[in-house]
Enzyme design. Structure first.
Site, PDB file in Angstrom:
ATOM      1  N   GLU A 147      -9.813  11.304  -6.946  1.00 33.98           N
ATOM      2  CA  GLU A 147      -9.996  12.531  -7.727  1.00 33.98           C
ATOM      3  C   GLU A 147      -9.363  12.452  -9.110  1.00 33.98           C
ATOM      4  O   GLU A 147      -9.613  13.300  -9.955  1.00 33.98           O
ATOM      5  CB  GLU A 147      -9.360  13.735  -7.004  1.00 33.98           C
ATOM      6  CG  GLU A 147      -9.798  13.939  -5.585  1.00 33.98           C
ATOM      7  CD  GLU A 147      -8.887  13.218  -4.610  1.00 33.98           C
ATOM      8  OE1 GLU A 147      -8.939  11.965  -4.576  1.00 33.98           O
ATOM      9  OE2 GLU A 147      -8.141  13.886  -3.894  1.00 33.98           O
ATOM     10  N   LYS A 167      -1.519  -1.209  -3.963  1.00 30.84           N
ATOM     11  CA  LYS A 167      -2.513  -0.138  -3.947  1.00 30.84           C
ATOM     12  C   LYS A 167      -1.726   1.155  -3.985  1.00 30.84           C
ATOM     13  O   LYS A 167      -0.991   1.475  -3.050  1.00 30.84           O
ATOM     14  CB  LYS A 167      -3.407  -0.163  -2.707  1.00 30.84           C
ATOM     15  CG  LYS A 167      -4.404   1.006  -2.776  1.00 30.84           C
ATOM     16  CD  LYS A 167      -5.202   1.258  -1.526  1.00 30.84           C
ATOM     17  CE  LYS A 167      -5.946   2.593  -1.691  1.00 30.84           C
ATOM     18  NZ  LYS A 167      -6.631   3.004  -0.462  1.00 30.84           N
ATOM     19  N   TYR A 204       0.866  -1.188   0.000  1.00 29.76           N
ATOM     20  CA  TYR A 204       0.000   0.000   0.000  1.00 29.76           C
ATOM     21  C   TYR A 204       0.903   1.239   0.000  1.00 29.76           C
ATOM     22  O   TYR A 204       1.483   1.603   1.019  1.00 29.76           O
ATOM     23  CB  TYR A 204      -0.886  -0.039   1.253  1.00 29.76           C
ATOM     24  CG  TYR A 204      -1.943   1.030   1.389  1.00 29.76           C
ATOM     25  CD1 TYR A 204      -1.962   2.193   0.628  1.00 29.76           C
ATOM     26  CD2 TYR A 204      -2.969   0.871   2.326  1.00 29.76           C
ATOM     27  CE1 TYR A 204      -2.944   3.150   0.781  1.00 29.76           C
ATOM     28  CE2 TYR A 204      -3.959   1.832   2.493  1.00 29.76           C
ATOM     29  CZ  TYR A 204      -3.930   2.975   1.717  1.00 29.76           C
ATOM     30  OH  TYR A 204      -4.908   3.934   1.891  1.00 29.76           O
TER      31      TYR A 204
END
Lengths: 218, 218, 218, 218
Positions: free
Chosen positions: D115, D87, D57
């Site tokens: 976003e 990730k 991650y």
């Protein structure tokens, strides 16, 4: 608004073993955006041991938290009656000076950037906590004694030597693993290997720094 | 490897008007990655006026250049015989201490972060250059005099007041425009409006800071 | 609120030679704190050539200016009637997307981080301006053509090769000096050595990158 | 080189409850300086459940760790046979593209900056994990479906609306507390208050964002 349980366990444990105090660092995954968020956090951590002396451990280069130490102290004594001071490990000495200036008589403002302790002493630091003191403590005691008696030339000489050593070590990758090896080599403090992700210090690196140390502090 | 011509014009002009010296800041658009790149740049700027005293103006928070001041100084006297010192406007006092420690007898290590001048004095700063001295110079002269005679308590008191003022001004948006207005209000130094992108100071902001000043330095 | 005269000279000169437009970067020594300060600056620079098409060149990693591109565009067409768009050289693609979304029909939102052009195309970039296009332009034209006809697999293949090349070059110290040497070696564009503080590229570095290029784009 | 025991407990627990996999974030107090330090850490965490699928991650804005994701992946399959992907919650899409390009067939490169998801899809993202999907999931499914069928105009329209919402929320102090309130208001997901230092969302802030949401997605 509960905290992870283990923070309360740790705090409770510190009280049970009659620790002299605890120092609380800011959370850094979800970072507090305001001093109020950080103060509220400190109060909640200490709530299970409300008479335990508690220090706020300010270390923005590690936490990435962009809140001034001085702002955290604002009104903290009403929120946390056992509040006892700040360990300030940052290079913003305007903020540190304002912590000292705002400090209550029973608080301590301790400085944590060993490489520039003398600067913090000039601004009124009440003491020092740092990792290199594990093997250079005697030299720093001399520095502090020289400062106390007004001998800035001597204090500066010691500080400069220490800066040269740390600067040298940094170019070789100074980190906690190196620091632990230096503790072993220079003080005989064998505290085991560092925890991951820190790796043990390569012997050649330790050797090189130890030699530099002996050349600076013969 | 030529520089923009106007840098040479400016340097030549400084020599022509018999300026006492020039201070050169690092380029910050294409940033030097190494001390060597920065030293070579300094030498080239000064090459048209090779006997002009020259200072390296270190201000990493503005330039974004990640090169230690001490590393820039390495061997610079052979490259630039008229080299005269450093104006150090950074908060890394290990780096500043190492500049002072490495400094040649005819160099000056001047400190430029007014809010923590006392810290730099402890580390051996040879002088100070800063924008707030345009209206707080007399208080800083007192601070330096107190430091010289070993009265750290008095020096600290003045530094703390100054920190409180600047901290207050920062929360209101302290910048060059505010600073110029304070020069007018407190010293009568009317030097005209700031250049864009800096905007003139709102009167209410200036008034508020001036009141704070008078409450701190009655 | 006057600007340095030479900015006006340069703008006037661009108009005199009938340049197609000018791109204005934010000042970075005294940095604008707000979008309004930056817009006011842009208007003042262009005031001597008010019909010249003007682009705002957004490159926060170089300027250190912490103002969103989208905020600069707010209401700018009333302030600068000849405003024509933005060259966006940043990796914040939410901000870039908002520039595209707010863009007027006669503006262009051009993207400037060559290594991730495909990402910006997906968000609606109207074009691209970048330094590696001086020697990789034909490959990027293929990338853009593939994107236009909906062949993302092909576009991605070219982008990945280009990323591998730049990533390789970065580990060898990719900068403007390296870039200029690559222009010579790969396109025959001999534009002279870089200006200080950028140093000429070591031949071994250029050779190594050229070989990598030929292995990726045989 | 032992880790804190509770990391092993947590990993073991995940295996016991037959979790589909675990994602491991870099330590951020003592930060790894190299990809090798970070890989060694990942291997040690997973060592008590060696067949459990494991993801790295990558979230540098939170951890402050300056190691490229792509470099972490180098040779990781030999070190951690159950390694399953990354990730990637960062805005450096050159690094993300190189992760995708290096990815083994049985890995997944999941993108985590909601976003700018569309940008990551263009670069080949295999999926998405993000906090706003808890209440905007249906819109993002539409975005992904539009992208799949080559309708970039529609995908972009949805992405731009989402950017406008998050941009609006950021100016009001968007954080996990706000996000949890939006989950309640928009999805009925009542997961309790945030943990300190995050504070509950002020009702007026939540209301304002919810209204913005309904105006964008009627």
């Amino acid at each position: 608004m509960s905290l992870p349980l283990f923070l309360h366990f740790q705090t409770r444990h510190a009280a049970d073993i009659r620790a002299d105090g605890i120092a609380i660092i800011s959370p850094s995954f979800f970072k507090p955006r305001t001093a109020e968020m950080l103060r509220t956090y400190l109060r909640e951590v200490i709530s299970v041991a409300p008479t335990m002396p508690v220090y706020y451990y300010h270390i923005p280069s590690v936490t990435g938290v962009d809140v001034l130490g001085r702002d955290v102290l604002e009104g903290i004594e009403e929120l946390i009656p056992s509040f006892s001071g700040v360990k300030f490990s940052g290079s913003d000495l305007m903020d540190f000076g304002q912590c000292v200036s705002y400090s209550q008589p029973h608080w301590s403002c301790l400085y944590g950037v060993d490489e520039q302790l003398l600067a913090a002493l000039a601004l009124g630091a009440h003491g020092a906590v740092g990792s290199t003191y594990n093997y250079m403590g005697s030299h720093f005691n001399e520095l502090m004694a020289a400062f106390e008696r007004g001998d800035l030339v001597q204090a500066r000489t010691i500080q400069f030597k220490m800066q040269e050593l740390i600067s040298y070590a940094k170019k070789l990758g100074f980190d906690l693993g190196v620091n632990k090896q230096l503790m072993i080599e220079l003080s005989g403090l064998s505290l085991g290997p560092p925890r991951l992700p820190v790796m043990p210090c390569a012997p050649s690196v330790a050797l090189s720094i130890v030699q530099k140390y002996h050349s600076l502090f013969p």
